[in-house]
Write a protein that holds these residues in place. Structure first.
Motif, PDB file in Angstrom:
ATOM      1  N   GLN A 196     -16.708  54.334 -79.671  1.00  0.00           N
ATOM      2  CA  GLN A 196     -15.668  54.769 -78.747  1.00  0.00           C
ATOM      3  C   GLN A 196     -14.445  55.186 -79.556  1.00  0.00           C
ATOM      4  OE1 GLN A 196     -15.607  54.929 -75.217  1.00  0.00           O
ATOM      5  NE2 GLN A 196     -13.678  55.985 -75.596  1.00  0.00           N
ATOM      6  N   ILE A 197     -14.032  56.438 -79.423  1.00  0.00           N
ATOM      7  CA  ILE A 197     -12.867  56.930 -80.162  1.00  0.00           C
ATOM      8  C   ILE A 197     -11.761  57.197 -79.143  1.00  0.00           C
ATOM      9  CG2 ILE A 197     -11.993  58.626 -81.813  1.00  0.00           C
ATOM     10  CD1 ILE A 197     -14.945  59.287 -82.423  1.00  0.00           C
ATOM     11  N   SER A 198     -10.882  56.256 -78.990  1.00  0.00           N
ATOM     12  CA  SER A 198      -9.821  56.384 -77.998  1.00  0.00           C
ATOM     13  C   SER A 198      -8.630  57.145 -78.561  1.00  0.00           C
ATOM     14  CB  SER A 198      -9.357  54.993 -77.544  1.00  0.00           C
ATOM     15  OG  SER A 198      -8.748  54.306 -78.634  1.00  0.00           O
ATOM     16  N   THR A 199      -7.781  57.607 -77.654  1.00  0.00           N
ATOM     17  CA  THR A 199      -6.539  58.264 -78.058  1.00  0.00           C
ATOM     18  C   THR A 199      -5.690  57.321 -78.892  1.00  0.00           C
ATOM     19  OG1 THR A 199      -6.515  59.664 -76.091  1.00  0.00           O
ATOM     20  CG2 THR A 199      -4.409  59.317 -77.204  1.00  0.00           C
ATOM     21  N   GLU A 200      -5.684  56.053 -78.498  1.00  0.00           N
ATOM     22  CA  GLU A 200      -4.903  55.051 -79.227  1.00  0.00           C
ATOM     23  C   GLU A 200      -5.408  54.879 -80.650  1.00  0.00           C
ATOM     24  OE1 GLU A 200      -4.299  54.842 -75.081  1.00  0.00           O
ATOM     25  OE2 GLU A 200      -6.190  54.609 -76.178  1.00  0.00           O
ATOM     26  N   ARG A 201      -6.748  54.909 -80.808  1.00  0.00           N
ATOM     27  CA  ARG A 201      -7.317  54.752 -82.149  1.00  0.00           C
ATOM     28  C   ARG A 201      -6.958  55.937 -83.044  1.00  0.00           C
ATOM     29  NH1 ARG A 201      -7.750  52.290 -86.398  1.00  0.00           N
ATOM     30  NH2 ARG A 201      -9.642  52.566 -87.641  1.00  0.00           N
ATOM     31  N   ILE A 202      -6.996  57.132 -82.488  1.00  0.00           N
ATOM     32  CA  ILE A 202      -6.613  58.327 -83.260  1.00  0.00           C
ATOM     33  C   ILE A 202      -5.148  58.239 -83.659  1.00  0.00           C
ATOM     34  CG2 ILE A 202      -6.327  60.836 -83.158  1.00  0.00           C
ATOM     35  CD1 ILE A 202      -8.752  60.910 -81.301  1.00  0.00           C
ATOM     36  N   ASP A 203      -4.319  57.801 -82.722  1.00  0.00           N
ATOM     37  CA  ASP A 203      -2.884  57.613 -83.009  1.00  0.00           C
ATOM     38  C   ASP A 203      -2.682  56.655 -84.176  1.00  0.00           C
ATOM     39  OD1 ASP A 203      -1.591  59.330 -81.296  1.00  0.00           O
ATOM     40  OD2 ASP A 203      -1.412  57.891 -79.675  1.00  0.00           O
ATOM     41  N   GLU A 204      -3.399  55.550 -84.141  1.00  0.00           N
ATOM     42  CA  GLU A 204      -3.256  54.529 -85.187  1.00  0.00           C
ATOM     43  C   GLU A 204      -3.633  55.075 -86.557  1.00  0.00           C
ATOM     44  OE1 GLU A 204      -4.226  50.489 -82.551  1.00  0.00           O
ATOM     45  OE2 GLU A 204      -5.733  51.329 -83.912  1.00  0.00           O
ATOM     46  N   MET A 205      -4.758  55.784 -86.617  1.00  0.00           N
ATOM     47  CA  MET A 205      -5.218  56.308 -87.900  1.00  0.00           C
ATOM     48  C   MET A 205      -4.260  57.353 -88.463  1.00  0.00           C
ATOM     49  SD  MET A 205      -9.386  56.528 -87.774  1.00  0.00           S
ATOM     50  CE  MET A 205      -9.495  57.578 -86.325  1.00  0.00           C
ATOM     51  N   PHE A 206      -3.804  58.246 -87.608  1.00  0.00           N
ATOM     52  CA  PHE A 206      -2.870  59.270 -88.079  1.00  0.00           C
ATOM     53  C   PHE A 206      -1.516  58.672 -88.457  1.00  0.00           C
ATOM     54  CE2 PHE A 206      -5.741  62.581 -86.495  1.00  0.00           C
ATOM     55  CZ  PHE A 206      -5.523  63.593 -87.417  1.00  0.00           C
ATOM     56  N   GLU A 207      -1.096  57.651 -87.723  1.00  0.00           N
ATOM     57  CA  GLU A 207       0.160  56.986 -88.053  1.00  0.00           C
ATOM     58  C   GLU A 207       0.068  56.344 -89.439  1.00  0.00           C
ATOM     59  OE1 GLU A 207       3.224  53.996 -85.822  1.00  0.00           O
ATOM     60  OE2 GLU A 207       1.141  53.324 -85.946  1.00  0.00           O
ATOM     61  N   ALA A 208      -1.034  55.643 -89.688  1.00  0.00           N
ATOM     62  CA  ALA A 208      -1.231  55.011 -91.000  1.00  0.00           C
ATOM     63  C   ALA A 208      -1.306  56.063 -92.102  1.00  0.00           C
ATOM     64  CB  ALA A 208      -2.506  54.171 -90.984  1.00  0.00           C
ATOM     65  N   MET A 209      -2.020  57.159 -91.822  1.00  0.00           N
ATOM     66  CA  MET A 209      -2.143  58.225 -92.809  1.00  0.00           C
ATOM     67  C   MET A 209      -0.793  58.868 -93.080  1.00  0.00           C
ATOM     68  SD  MET A 209      -4.755  59.748 -94.542  1.00  0.00           S
ATOM     69  CE  MET A 209      -3.738  59.404 -95.977  1.00  0.00           C
TER      70      MET A 209
ATOM     71  N   ALA B 294      -0.555  67.350 -86.938  1.00  0.00           N
ATOM     72  CA  ALA B 294      -2.021  67.386 -86.957  1.00  0.00           C
ATOM     73  C   ALA B 294      -2.598  66.494 -85.857  1.00  0.00           C
ATOM     74  CB  ALA B 294      -2.533  66.951 -88.319  1.00  0.00           C
ATOM     75  N   ALA B 295      -2.009  65.315 -85.685  1.00  0.00           N
ATOM     76  CA  ALA B 295      -2.480  64.390 -84.649  1.00  0.00           C
ATOM     77  C   ALA B 295      -2.332  65.005 -83.264  1.00  0.00           C
ATOM     78  CB  ALA B 295      -1.704  63.076 -84.734  1.00  0.00           C
ATOM     79  N   GLN B 296      -1.201  65.633 -83.021  1.00  0.00           N
ATOM     80  CA  GLN B 296      -0.966  66.261 -81.722  1.00  0.00           C
ATOM     81  C   GLN B 296      -2.005  67.346 -81.449  1.00  0.00           C
ATOM     82  OE1 GLN B 296       3.102  67.554 -82.240  1.00  0.00           O
ATOM     83  NE2 GLN B 296       3.940  65.715 -81.272  1.00  0.00           N
ATOM     84  N   GLU B 297      -2.329  68.113 -82.491  1.00  0.00           N
ATOM     85  CA  GLU B 297      -3.307  69.190 -82.338  1.00  0.00           C
ATOM     86  C   GLU B 297      -4.686  68.631 -81.989  1.00  0.00           C
ATOM     87  OE1 GLU B 297      -4.257  73.220 -82.194  1.00  0.00           O
ATOM     88  OE2 GLU B 297      -2.293  72.360 -82.677  1.00  0.00           O
TER      89      GLU B 297
END
Length: 241
Positions: free
Chosen positions: A76-89, A209-212
């Motif tokens: 499961q790839i949630s919006t929250e998970r993508i946010d977290e990864m991009f924030e850390a990156m 990039a995350a927004q895109e």
């Protein structure tokens, strides 16, 4: 004999992994789906060996996981998970950029600028595949330029997890142009040895990039729903009329 100047074709397992990862990211293959080796081998008209390797790649990227008695299951790839990864990156790259602006050698700075020029040409041609390849080298050079092995290792590890998402968002020609503009700010800051500007430019670049990614995922979900439910589309059209 192979010509040394001729690039090797991408391995079948990589081609399969690329197609599967995009299907997972866009939601074409739903979370919780089982990725069956035999079915995929038939679908891609290959033996099970490249399929098995492709699934290993997907698991390594966090897009699927191997479960006992079930096989390989899409995560499961949630919006929250993508946010977290991009924030850390974003924070890791910002730190690497800040240090790189001060620590990069003249050769590394020149190489960074050369890569940026090359990417400008690729973006103008709409070559998102070539752009993604050089983009990976561009960011890796920024990691290496900080000359801190622990930071480099952490950044490269997280980048591997985000690679499918970063590649996905670069398929839009407009995004390629925006990415080049953002890279220009990064390169300028590094060449001017402006640590704060480099840090801020990289953080903004990752947020963009995350927004895109999130916008494209939402658009794809809407399209998938419309494609799979033509009756609702007809009713919606009739209602609009």
């Amino acid at each position: 004999m192979l010509d040394a100047r001729t690039p090797l074709k991408k391995a079948r397992s990589d081609v399969i992994a690329d197609q599967l990862e995009e299907a997972v990211i866009t939601g074409e293959i739903a979370a919780g789906s089982r990725l069956d080796e035999n079915s995929l081998a038939v679908q891609f008209q290959v033996s099970r060996t490249p399929v098995r390797e492709a699934l290993r790649i997907l698991c390594g990227r966090g897009l699927a996981e191997r479960e006992a008695f079930k096989g390989v299951i899409v995560t499961q790839i949630s919006t929250e998970r993508i946010d977290e990864m991009f924030e850390a990156m974003a924070e890791l790259e910002a730190t690497c950029g800040r240090l790189s602006s001060q620590r990069m050698t003249m050769r590394e700075r020149a190489e960074l600028e050369a890569m940026h020029r090359e990417m400008n040409g690729l973006a103008q041609d709409g070559d998102h595949v070539g752009y993604n390849a050089v983009n990976t080298e561009f960011h890796s050079l920024l990691f290496q330029g900080c000359h801190n092995r622990d930071l480099i290792s952490a950044a490269q590890t997280l980048r591997l997890k985000l690679a499918p998402f970063r590649k996905y968002q670069l398929k839009d020609v407009g995004r390629l142009k925006r990415s080049c503009d953002e890279h220009q700010q990064i390169v300028d800051a590094v060449l001017e040895q402006d640590a704060k500007a480099a840090e801020n430019a990289l953080r903004r670049h990752l947020v963009s990039a995350a927004q895109e990614v999130l916008v494209r995922r939402q658009q794809q979900k809407v399209k998938t729903i419309q494609d799979n439910d033509p009756l609702d589309n007809k009713e919606a059209h009739d209602d609009a009329g």
